[in-house]
Scaffold this active site. Structure first.
Site, PDB file in Angstrom:
ATOM      1  N   ARG A 165     -60.590  59.745-123.095  1.00 34.07           N
ATOM      2  CA  ARG A 165     -60.949  58.933-121.849  1.00 34.07           C
ATOM      3  C   ARG A 165     -60.867  57.628-121.815  1.00 34.07           C
ATOM      4  O   ARG A 165     -61.736  56.828-121.182  1.00 34.07           O
ATOM      5  CB  ARG A 165     -62.657  59.623-121.851  1.00 34.07           C
ATOM      6  N   ASN A 166     -60.099  57.027-122.874  1.00 33.77           N
ATOM      7  CA  ASN A 166     -59.918  55.418-122.806  1.00 33.77           C
ATOM      8  C   ASN A 166     -58.522  55.436-122.623  1.00 33.77           C
ATOM      9  O   ASN A 166     -57.578  56.144-122.839  1.00 33.77           O
ATOM     10  CB  ASN A 166     -60.344  55.161-124.281  1.00 33.77           C
TER      11      ASN A 166
END
Lengths: 66, 381
Positions: B192-193
């Site tokens: 998610r990064n």
């Protein structure tokens, strides 16, 4: 004629597998070993010629394959 | 490549030749509105990412998944996919009927109703999130859901193109892709990064013993301060272009909502990757966690309960930059102490980037930094 064959494994390993599968969807040691081996020699997903061409063309268009 | 979960890849997309007919019929039957997130779940069912599910859970399946983490036939399944409706909506159809599903005013699916039932949200949250604290985002969402659940099988006749169509592949396509690339073993990496050096280290460590790396960012609802989806995609593309062998890594997005269910969600994430055709799945510290609701390694320990999952987890504990070793390391291989270790601090990197500054190259690749800083607003506001 049965499509199964017998193999032998050590009692110690058998007991370990039996303990590992307790409470899971696998009910027998044989089933567990078959599952492991199926993952080692999986059945290929089958595509028709037409499906194969459509997928290949899309992957090519998106840059995933050349 | 592993078999799809449950043995067969589900396909619940209406055949092209029948779309017009199903669409016309959908106009005449009771309608239920759902969120965009639930539409994504329905699409994931239709694509086969949630194989063997064919629709939202019936009561029998709901009870089995919530209490045992398995479907009623004992196949591992940890996150229930639910269609919640109001009592008023539920009164307009019966078991055996078909209902049309719409999102943002657009009809897209039909569900054949097998079941309508009430549910105990506390029972649900206790088992899925291990808490009933309404501060937990998953519990808060559950508390806001409607009182009646509908179970059945569904089909999608109006497929959403997705936020990034170029990066959205179906499992039948990824499986074909892996075959074309000659990848027999594939490690899935969920993110998610934007990538920092620690992520790259983990990915390359896994890659050293599998044929290919499947980088699979989650696209969906995010919280303020997170990297935007486009920044994540572009920064990964920059990393792949500059630091991976040509045929070693591929980038595909997964449009799916985060539940923050920690261990249960880690199993769900692994099942989805298995359906994509991944043989391995990387599980880090506090995977899918939030706050302090789960222990740092609970999402790894739960895999002990699923020896029949059919995808091998790869666990990473702590990784950091070690000044003495001169690069990224993990606690299983680096003998040095805390004084030589610098943790990869995502929060600090994000703060620097928000100020337009470059994080240290030992923390983030310059190509990644440049890509992020090209965006005026790289973070969700």
């Amino acid at each position: 004629m049965s499509d199964k064959v017998q193999i032998k494994i050590s009692k110690e390993l058998f007991d370990k597998v039996k303990e590992k599968i307790t409470g899971t969807s696998i009910s027998t040691v044989e089933e567990y070993i078959e599952l492991l081996l199926e993952n080692e020699f999986p059945e290929e997903t089958e595509y028709t010629k037409e499906e194969e061409e459509l997928i290949r063309e899309r992957l090519r268009r998106l840059g995933y394959i050349e | 490549m592993p078999r799809p979960h449950g043995g067969k890849l589900v396909n619940r997309l209406t055949k092209a030749s029948k779309i017009e007919k199903v669409k016309t019929e959908a106009l005449e039957i009771p309608k239920v509105s759902v969120s965009h997130e639930l539409r994504l779940d329905f699409e994931n069912i239709a694509f086969g990412l949630y194989s063997p599910l064919k629709g939202p859970l019936t009561e029998t399946e709901f009870d089995s998944v919530v209490s045992k983490g398995r479907l009623s036939n004992d196949i591992p399944w940890s996150i229930p996919i639910l269609l919640d409706v109001t009592e008023d909506e539920a009164s307009k159809f019966n078991v055996g009927d078909s209902i049309a599903i719409e999102s943002n005013g657009e009809l897209f699916a039909v569900v054949e109703v097998d079941d309508k039932y009430g549910w105990d949200k506390e029972f649900y949250s206790t088992n899925i999130y291990k808490t009933i604290d309404s501060e937990h985002p998953g519990v808060a969402k559950t508390n806001g859901m409607k009182p009646v659940l509908v179970g059945g099988s569904m089909e999608i006749f109006n497929e959403h193109p997705g936020k990034f169509p170029k990066y959205r592949l179906k499992p039948e396509e990824t499986r074909f892709l892996f075959k074309e690339k000659g990848w027999r073993t594939v490690a899935g990496f969920q993110t998610r990064n934007a990538p920092h050096m620690g992520h790259e280290y983990v990915q390359k460590t896994a890659l050293s013993f599998v044929d290919g790396l499947f980088i699979n960012p989650l696209i969906g609802k995010k919280k303020a301060g997170d990297f935007t989806d486009i920044v994540i995609i572009e920064s990964y593309q920059a990393l792949i272009d500059s630091y991976f062998l040509k045929n070693a890594a591929t980038l595909v997005t997964l449009e799916m909502e985060m539940r923050y269910a920690g261990p249960k969600e880690a199993i769900h994430h692994a099942i989805v990757r298995k359906n994509y055709g991944n043989s391995h799945f990387i599980v880090g510290r506090d995977h899918a966690g939030v706050g302090s609701y789960y222990g740092p390694f609970e999402a790894q320990e739960i895999f002990e309960d699923y020896p029949d999952l059919g995808i091998a987890p790869i666990f990473f504990r702590n990784f950091f930059h070690c000044n003495k070793c001169g690069g990224p390391q993990n606690d299983k291989v680096c003998p040095h102490g805390d004084e030589d270790r610098e943790n990869f601090k995502g929060r600090i990197m994000r703060k620097l980037l928000a100020e337009g500054k470059n994080p240290d190259p030992t923390q983030m690749r310059p190509e990644v930094t440049e890509t992020i800083l090209r965006h005026e607003k790289p973070f969700v506001e």
